[in-house]
Design an enzyme around this catalytic site. Structure first.
Site, PDB file in Angstrom:
ATOM      1  N   ASP A 195       0.825  -1.200   0.000  1.00 30.12           N
ATOM      2  CA  ASP A 195       0.000   0.000   0.000  1.00 30.12           C
ATOM      3  C   ASP A 195       0.866   1.260   0.000  1.00 30.12           C
ATOM      4  O   ASP A 195       1.875   1.325   0.708  1.00 30.12           O
ATOM      5  CB  ASP A 195      -0.879  -0.019   1.262  1.00 30.12           C
ATOM      6  N   GLU A 229      13.169 -15.865  -0.670  1.00 32.63           N
ATOM      7  CA  GLU A 229      13.305 -17.087   0.139  1.00 32.63           C
ATOM      8  C   GLU A 229      12.071 -17.973   0.018  1.00 32.63           C
ATOM      9  O   GLU A 229      12.122 -19.174   0.218  1.00 32.63           O
ATOM     10  CB  GLU A 229      13.467 -16.738   1.624  1.00 32.63           C
TER      11      GLU A 229
HETATM   12  C1  GLC Z   1      -4.095   3.250  -0.470  1.00 31.03           C
HETATM   13  C2  GLC Z   1      -5.350   2.426  -0.383  1.00 31.03           C
HETATM   14  C3  GLC Z   1      -6.455   3.311   0.115  1.00 31.03           C
HETATM   15  C4  GLC Z   1      -6.072   3.835   1.478  1.00 31.03           C
HETATM   16  C5  GLC Z   1      -4.714   4.529   1.457  1.00 31.03           C
HETATM   17  C6  GLC Z   1      -4.173   4.721   2.848  1.00 31.03           C
HETATM   18  O1  GLC Z   1      -4.186   4.244  -1.433  1.00 31.03           O
HETATM   19  O2  GLC Z   1      -5.634   1.829  -1.608  1.00 31.03           O
HETATM   20  O3  GLC Z   1      -7.673   2.640   0.160  1.00 31.03           O
HETATM   21  O4  GLC Z   1      -7.035   4.747   1.918  1.00 31.03           O
HETATM   22  O5  GLC Z   1      -3.756   3.771   0.768  1.00 31.03           O
HETATM   23  O6  GLC Z   1      -3.720   3.519   3.372  1.00 31.03           O
END
Ligand code: GLC
Length: 531
Positions: free
Chosen positions: A206, A248
């Site tokens: 993310d 790994e």
């Molecule tokens: C990313 C995710 C989103 C979230 C953001 C903060 O963009 O896809 O849904 O709000 O990160 O974690």
């Protein structure tokens, strides 16, 4: 594992499960792992290769789970760790690999580290895991810098009662971690191992380009490089060590990397870094052959030099659903342009989305599908009193937020709540006509979006020419995309006004809509041919 098996990710079709809205197994109105387990046969039948689960960890759900309080516990609203383990192995038995979502930029304000940091006070080692600073101004009443939020319209610093401020690029409930701290790096490598040990085949990262911050936390100056918190060079060292961990286990990464600069984007995909990253350039382009071709060329060009496969995405849990976007006057996607009440022609949008499905499934590389895309679900317009997404509130109520693409799935037309769950009212309201989109109804209708996806994915799995490999453009009139893939596969997409003649072929494998009586390909339609 043979080589084809090891390289599965280079051409996979990956289905994104937004757990909270997928299927409700215990009838409390929230999707859960029991619901997913019950629907695994549906996903196997759909014909995808892997499932990406948005965060399912313990979380106050201040940002739909992208605020993680504990990576080693499943949120009780979703189930238990034992259930997740069962889910991973049952999916595997059906030929479906599992990808989990890791959110390294920040944690929940309920994470034990952040609670300890608050309790320990200014200057403590606990606070060094985050970005705590005294404020500016005479009495520290001003934030330490002026960084803009990733959720526009809102501050990035919050002051705590003892006077310190902490940084949060998203909501105040998502404090940013300090990635210059070795304990932060150690912990995340440990989390990766925790999930790899449980048999997951990959990790979605993310906000992957945001982790590293300029240690001086200087004010933001438009156009300044390096940027104080986006795409900093320090990130590559972090991902190299992650890659060593993944290797790994033979596991793979897909990075959420939003960057306008193709060359900078490609740096994340060097052979010792991430395997893949989402291709948002393609997702944001309008429904226009020239624009799409520019994006495809740019994408293939940027990937060619590094040997990483491209990915193709039409939508996800953060953006307007495809049939809605393509049914509007402006068919591009931009967060800043989202408004309530935008006129939409869903029949038109659906025709285009069907054509776009055949386009993206025929392009070289891996493709991501977001739950409900295979049902042609539109974006739901929720009334402001039902919206939960912080993006809506942080914009001062101007941006409808992202809940419109997160409405619980319709499974069975004649059941309560369209079969999402038997008893509890879904956590977000389903539109009144939601049953018309139900999977059970579409399953028996050969003209449905679901039937199209099933057919396309079956062909994509069993016939040559799909996934990783070269693409060759064919001559085509303006407004039309035509390309060939290995083994005689040809894809033609018409975004122009007039029907066009098909190139020479021996068989029509699939069309996204009926051909004209003359055999020509009508507007907003795509076809797969065998040449
Ligand atoms: C990313 C995710 C989103 C979230 C953001 C903060 O963009 O896809 O849904 O709000 O990160 O974690």
């Amino acid at each position: 594992m043979d080589a084809a098996d090891q390289n599965w990710w280079r051409g996979a079709a990956i289905y994104q499960v937004y757990v909270r809205s997928f299927a409700d197994g215990n009838g409390d109105g929230t999707g859960d792992l029991a619901g997913v387990r019950a629907r695994l046969p549906y996903l196997a039948e759909l014909g995808v290769d892997a499932l990406w689960f948005t965060p399912w960890y313990l979380s106050p759900l201040a940002d739909g789970g992208y605020d993680v309080a504990d990576y080693r516990t499943i949120d009780p609203a979703f189930g238990t760790l034992a259930e997740a383990e069962k889910l991973i192995s049952e999916a595997r038995d059906l030929g479906l690999r599992t990808i989990v979502d890791i959110v390294p930029n920040h944690v929940s304000d309920q994470h034990p580290w952040f609670r300890a940091a608050l309790a320990a006070g200014p200057g403590s080692p606990e606070r060094e895991l985050f970005h705590f600073r005294p404020g500016r101004g005479e009495n520290g009443e001003l934030p330490p810098n002026d960084w803009p939020s990733e959720f526009p319209g809102a501050p990035t610093w919050t002051r705590v009662p003892d006077g310190d401020w902490y940084l949060h690029l998203f909501t105040p409930r998502q404090p940013d971690l300090n990635w210059a701290h070795p304990a932060v790096r150690r912990e995340h490598e440990d989390i990766l191992r925790f999930w790899f040990e449980r048999g997951v085949a990959g990790v979605r990262i993310d906000s992957a380009a945001l982790l590293a911050k300029d240690p001086d936390l200087p004010d933001f100056v438009q156009g300044d490089t390096p940027h104080p918190f986006v795409d900093r060079d320090e990130l590559h060292d972090i991902y190299r060590s992650w890659r060593a961990v993944a290797d790994e286990y033979g596991a793979v990464f897909v990075g959420e990397v939003w960057l306008p600069d193709a060359e900078r984007f490609a740096r994340y995909l060097r052979p010792d870094e991430l395997h893949t990253a989402f291709n948002f350039d393609f997702m944001t382009r309008p429904w226009d052959a020239a624009e799409l071709r520019r994006s495809i060329d740019r994408t293939l060009g940027e990937h060619a030099g590094i040997g990483a496969p491209a990915t193709w995405v039409l939508c996800n849990h953060d953006v307007t659903r495809t049939v809605t976007r393509y049914g509007r006057e402006d068919t591009a996607f931009a967060f800043a342009a989202k408004r309530f009440g935008t006129p939409t022609d869903l029949a038109l949008g659906t025709r285009r989305a069907r054509a776009a499905a055949l386009l993206s499934l025929a392009l070289p590389g891996a493709v991501y599908l977001y739950q409900g895309e295979e049902l042609g679900l539109p974006e739901a317009e929720l009334t402001p009193d039902r919206i939960q997404d912080p993006m809506h509130f942080r914009s001062g109520g101007v941006d409808p937020g992202r809940d419109g693409c997160r409405v619980p799935m319709p499974w069975a037309a004649d059941e309560p709540y369209a079969g999402f769950g038997s008893t509890g009212e879904p956590w977000l309201p389903q539109p009144v006509d939601w049953a018309a989109y139900a999977a059970d109804r579409q399953a028996t209708d050969p003209a449905s979006v679901l039937a199209l996806y099933r057919a396309a994915l079956r062909i994509r799995r069993t016939r040559p020419g799909f996934g990783d490999g070269p693409l060759h453009w064919l001559a085509s009139p303006e407004g039309v995309l035509a390309f060939s893939r290995p083994g005689g596969l040809v894809c033609v997409v018409n975004t122009a006004a007039a029907p066009v003649e098909l190139p020479a072929h021996t068989a029509v494998l699939l069309t996204s809509g009926p051909l004209a009586a003359t055999g020509r390909l009508p507007r907003d339609t795509a076809v797969w041919l065998r040449a």
